[in-house]
Design an enzyme around this catalytic site. Structure first.
Site, PDB file in Angstrom:
ATOM      1  N   ASP A  34     -68.478   9.672 -11.262  1.00 41.27           N
ATOM      2  CA  ASP A  34     -67.120   9.458 -10.778  1.00 41.27           C
ATOM      3  C   ASP A  34     -66.256   8.674 -11.760  1.00 41.27           C
ATOM      4  O   ASP A  34     -66.018   7.487 -11.545  1.00 41.27           O
ATOM      5  CB  ASP A  34     -67.203   8.706  -9.429  1.00 41.27           C
ATOM      6  CG  ASP A  34     -65.886   8.728  -8.679  1.00 41.27           C
ATOM      7  OD1 ASP A  34     -65.003   9.487  -9.069  1.00 41.27           O
ATOM      8  OD2 ASP A  34     -65.769   7.983  -7.693  1.00 41.27           O
ATOM      9  N   GLU A  79     -67.530  12.882   1.209  1.00 38.13           N
ATOM     10  CA  GLU A  79     -67.112  11.544   1.648  1.00 38.13           C
ATOM     11  C   GLU A  79     -66.449  11.575   3.027  1.00 38.13           C
ATOM     12  O   GLU A  79     -65.376  11.026   3.229  1.00 38.13           O
ATOM     13  CB  GLU A  79     -66.179  10.916   0.607  1.00 38.13           C
ATOM     14  CG  GLU A  79     -66.836  10.749  -0.754  1.00 38.13           C
ATOM     15  CD  GLU A  79     -65.992   9.988  -1.775  1.00 38.13           C
ATOM     16  OE1 GLU A  79     -64.766  10.097  -1.718  1.00 38.13           O
ATOM     17  OE2 GLU A  79     -66.590   9.289  -2.621  1.00 38.13           O
ATOM     18  N   GLU A 102     -58.819   4.262 -12.236  1.00 38.75           N
ATOM     19  CA  GLU A 102     -59.566   3.606 -11.169  1.00 38.75           C
ATOM     20  C   GLU A 102     -60.698   2.720 -11.688  1.00 38.75           C
ATOM     21  O   GLU A 102     -60.853   1.581 -11.248  1.00 38.75           O
ATOM     22  CB  GLU A 102     -60.132   4.683 -10.226  1.00 38.75           C
ATOM     23  CG  GLU A 102     -60.985   4.134  -9.110  1.00 38.75           C
ATOM     24  CD  GLU A 102     -61.487   5.241  -8.175  1.00 38.75           C
ATOM     25  OE1 GLU A 102     -61.107   6.416  -8.365  1.00 38.75           O
ATOM     26  OE2 GLU A 102     -62.259   4.911  -7.252  1.00 38.75           O
TER      27      GLU A 102
HETATM   28  O1  GCW Z   1     -63.882   7.996  -6.801  1.00 36.80           O
HETATM   29  C1  GCW Z   1     -63.643   8.324  -5.532  1.00 36.80           C
HETATM   30  C2  GCW Z   1     -62.518   7.459  -5.139  1.00 36.80           C
HETATM   31  C3  GCW Z   1     -61.964   7.904  -3.823  1.00 36.80           C
HETATM   32  C4  GCW Z   1     -61.542   9.366  -3.984  1.00 36.80           C
HETATM   33  C5  GCW Z   1     -62.745  10.190  -4.380  1.00 36.80           C
HETATM   34  C6  GCW Z   1     -62.413  11.657  -4.657  1.00 36.80           C
HETATM   35  C7  GCW Z   1     -59.725  10.522  -2.972  1.00 36.80           C
HETATM   36  O2  GCW Z   1     -62.956   6.121  -5.113  1.00 36.80           O
HETATM   37  O3  GCW Z   1     -60.880   7.074  -3.515  1.00 36.80           O
HETATM   38  O4  GCW Z   1     -60.944   9.885  -2.822  1.00 36.80           O
HETATM   39  O5  GCW Z   1     -63.272   9.668  -5.554  1.00 36.80           O
HETATM   40  O6  GCW Z   1     -62.321  12.017  -5.822  1.00 36.80           O
HETATM   41  O7  GCW Z   1     -62.282  12.430  -3.731  1.00 36.80           O
END
Ligand code: GCW
Length: 651
Positions: A347, A268, A375
């Site tokens: 995720d 990311e 989340e």
């Molecule tokens: O799910 C995603 C989140 C991000 C997060 C990422 C991760 C810290 O939306 O906010 O970043 O995972 O796990 O690195």
């Protein structure tokens, strides 16, 4: 709710009947720092429970040990395990210094819960039991749902009495590590490993250590560039390697209790070894070498995937990414590296299969990463007790060829993305504290049941009233299933609002670039991940690959994760897929209403402030659940034009 005001959560000791005579005095043998903490904690607990202040004796002084007392014995060779025994009125708790601390908390827990079975020996199931905080130095928290950070404010490290209160909560449930800054390390956070911050970090780490907790930091892989002034962060470059070695010498001499570092690399937008044509192993091992002289660990995250997918690209499957990247590297990581693997391949959705990567690492240490910051599961505004899900994951068989092949057998520990912040109750929703407590207890003892953990937490937090325990336990135990029903169906996930991840937006991610498509059209929904599709099922060891690839044997709650099916497909219940979607959403919203009914029965039985706080959130949960129900059901009705058999109101 914010700031230095904080509750004692499940450690607010109260008057308790039937605490034995041993509570009158505490005798300590041993000089470990955690042993001292244990004695102080026991003293406070006994004071609150009995109304009398126990006498405490230290050192080799034998006086007192032959009359009723608690005898704390530190064993030089002992680690984090403890033994507890009640004999002739003397309650002996022995183990390494940290072990005695865990034993003391176990004793307090037993007394508070009315458990009179005092003879036990326990050692933690796994050596690493960590929280990962996604706290930024400006005080914000990425995916934080309980107020601002209590570690950082205005680009400064905060150390105050809350630091200790936090460490105490963690130790009480068995957590022994905390990485305090966001894995997305940017800006000022890159400088945490410089003299600007190391002094305060040392203070924090010493407080943590009194409670048996190691401080960890998240690291910027590009630090040689961002703070080192080098022209590259190439892990095979000699100048880069030397820079890290010097840096780690400086860091560990300033903060000797530091446990090590968590690294999010090539993920990311974060920098990593890929930029230099190097592998994850080359990146991780370079850091591992630099921290090795100090006993440091490198915790390398496996959340690596292509986050810029075009929706027309049906070959790329994000679910495959972790295994594709890391399985071929098995055996090539240094022994002070742990790969940290998210529980599922996507995720933290409410339902995902267990990541196949757990079945592929036979010669590499790994950690299971879960998320108690909810989340995607209601953001600590909905009740969603996650321990039943974590139990399922731990007991999932990987079929990796070993006799003991469950995830729990494969991992070296667990890490949870934390749900804490500076809200007075720590976790925003009072009931979300059950996830913090529960994560720690489960990580310490993988064999505990989700139900027993819930029972403990309720008794410690709200007392032992029968109805209180019964109703709250029911609420917690049913909450994950309810959330799953009123949100996205049959393992499809990703029907939440992009960005915020709260509330429904059935096609939000369909028009985004994150590789999270459900591909619903008017005839069918789901992603074919069988060999005829993306081939993801083949990442599982036999017989799992075949079980998932066959729609008849694929567990139904994951059906649309693995298969693309018409809405008229018949499930085992005899219902069509579309009817199942309608029914589940009505049922789930009904269960959210039931949570309110159960809670209202407790009016007058839990402290009024807490009662109202929870009630307010439950009302919001119901509203949100109804919104999910209506938005998702209307979406599918309009897509399919197949009406609800039961003729309920769809929009
Ligand atoms: O799910 C995603 C989140 C991000 C997060 C990422 C991760 C810290 O939306 O906010 O970043 O995972 O796990 O690195």
């Amino acid at each position: 709710m914010e700031g230095l005001e904080y509750s004692r959560a499940w450690l607010a000791y109260r008057k308790t009947e039937g605490v034995g005579d041993f509570a009158g005095s505490i005798v300590c043998r041993g000089g470990g720092v955690q042993l001292k903490t244990a004695a102080t904690e026991l003293k406070a607990a006994f004071e609150a429970m009995t109304g009398r202040t126990p006498e405490t004796m230290e050192g080799e002084d034998e006086r007192g040990a032959d009359r009723p007392c608690v005898l704390l014995i530190e064993e030089a060779s002992g680690g984090e395990g403890y033994r507890m025994e009640l004999k002739d009125g003397v309650m002996t708790v022995s183990g390494g210094s940290c072990g005695v601390l865990y034993g003391a908390f176990a004793l307090i827990r037993k007394l508070a819960c009315g458990d009179t079975d005092f003879n036990e020996a326990k050692a933690p199931s796994k050596p690493l039991r960590m929280l990962n905080h996604w706290d930024n130095l400006d005080g914000s928290i990425e995916r934080g749902y309980s107020g601002a950070s209590f570690f950082f404010r205005d680009n400064k490290v905060v150390v105050n009495e809350r630091t200790e209160a936090y460490a105490r909560l963690l130790a009480s449930c068995g957590i022994n590590g905390a990485a305090i800054n966001n894995v997305n390390v940017k800006g000022a956070a890159s400088r945490l490993i410089t003299s600007e911050y190391l002094g305060r970090l040392r203070e924090m780490s010493e407080i943590f250590w009194r409670w048996g907790i190691r401080l960890y930091l998240s690291l910027d892989f590009a630090a040689p560039l961002s703070i080192g002034g080098l022209g590259t962060a190439d892990p095979l470059d000699e100048a880069v390697r030397a820079w890290w070695k010097d840096k780690m010498a400086e860091v560990f001499s300033a903060v000797p209790r530091l446990g090590g570092f968590v690294v999010k690399a090539d993920s990311e937008g974060r920098p990593g070894p890929f930029s230099y044509g190097r592998s994850h192993a080359e990146g991780a091992n370079m850091l591992a070498e630099a921290v090795r002289p100090y006993g440091g660990l490198i915790i390398w995250r496996c959340f690596v995937y292509n986050c810029r997918q075009d929706w027309r690209d049906t070959k790329t499957d994000r679910a495959r990414a972790a295994c594709d990247s890391f399985a071929p590297l098995d055996g090539s990581f240094a022994d002070n590296v742990y790969l940290q693997i998210k529980n599922g391949p996507m995720d933290f959705q409410v339902r995902e299969p267990v990541s196949p990567l757990f079945g592929k690492l036979r010669r590499t240490k790994c950690l299971l990463e879960v998320q108690i910051a909810q989340e995607y599961t209601g953001q600590q505004r909905h009740v969603c007790y996650l321990i039943p899900q974590f139990k399922e994951i731990l007991s999932f068989r990987t079929f990796n060829g070993s006799e003991r092949d469950a995830v729990a057998d494969v991992i070296g520990g667990m890490a949870a993305v934390s749900n804490t912040g500076s809200d007075c109750n720590w976790t925003g929703h009072d009931l979300a504290a059950a996830n913090l407590y529960g994560f720690g207890r489960l990580a310490f003892d993988n064999a505990l049941s989700a139900e027993d953990i819930a029972g403990e937490w309720i008794a410690l937090t709200y007392g032992r009233g029968e109805k209180v325990i019964r109703n709250i336990r029911k609420m917690l135990m049913n909450s994950h299933a309810a959330y799953e029903k009123y949100t996205a169906p049959l393992g499809i996930g990703w029907m939440c609002a992009p960005g915020t991840h709260y509330g429904p937006s059935p096609e939000g991610y369909e028009y985004d670039r994150w590789g999270t498509y459900h591909r619903a059209d008017h005839l069918a929904i789901g992603v074919d991940r069988t060999p005829a599709g993306t081939g993801y099922t083949e990442q599982y060891n036999p017989p799992l690959n075949a079980i998932y690839a066959d729609r008849e044997t694929c567990p139904e709650e994951l059906l649309l994760f693995f298969h693309r099916l018409p809405y008229t497909y018949r499930l085992k219940s005899g219902k069509t897929l579309i009817q199942h979607i309608y029914d589940a959403h009505f049922e789930g919203a009904g269960e959210a209403a039931e949570l309110i009914r159960l809670w209202k029965e407790l009016e007058g039985e839990v402290e009024p402030g807490a009662y109202l706080r929870v009630l307010e959130r439950l009302n919001e949960q119901l509203q949100s659940a109804e919104e999910w129900r209506d938005v998702i059901n209307s979406y599918f009705w309009r897509k399919t034009m197949i009406p609800d058999e039961k003729g309920r109101k769809l929009y």
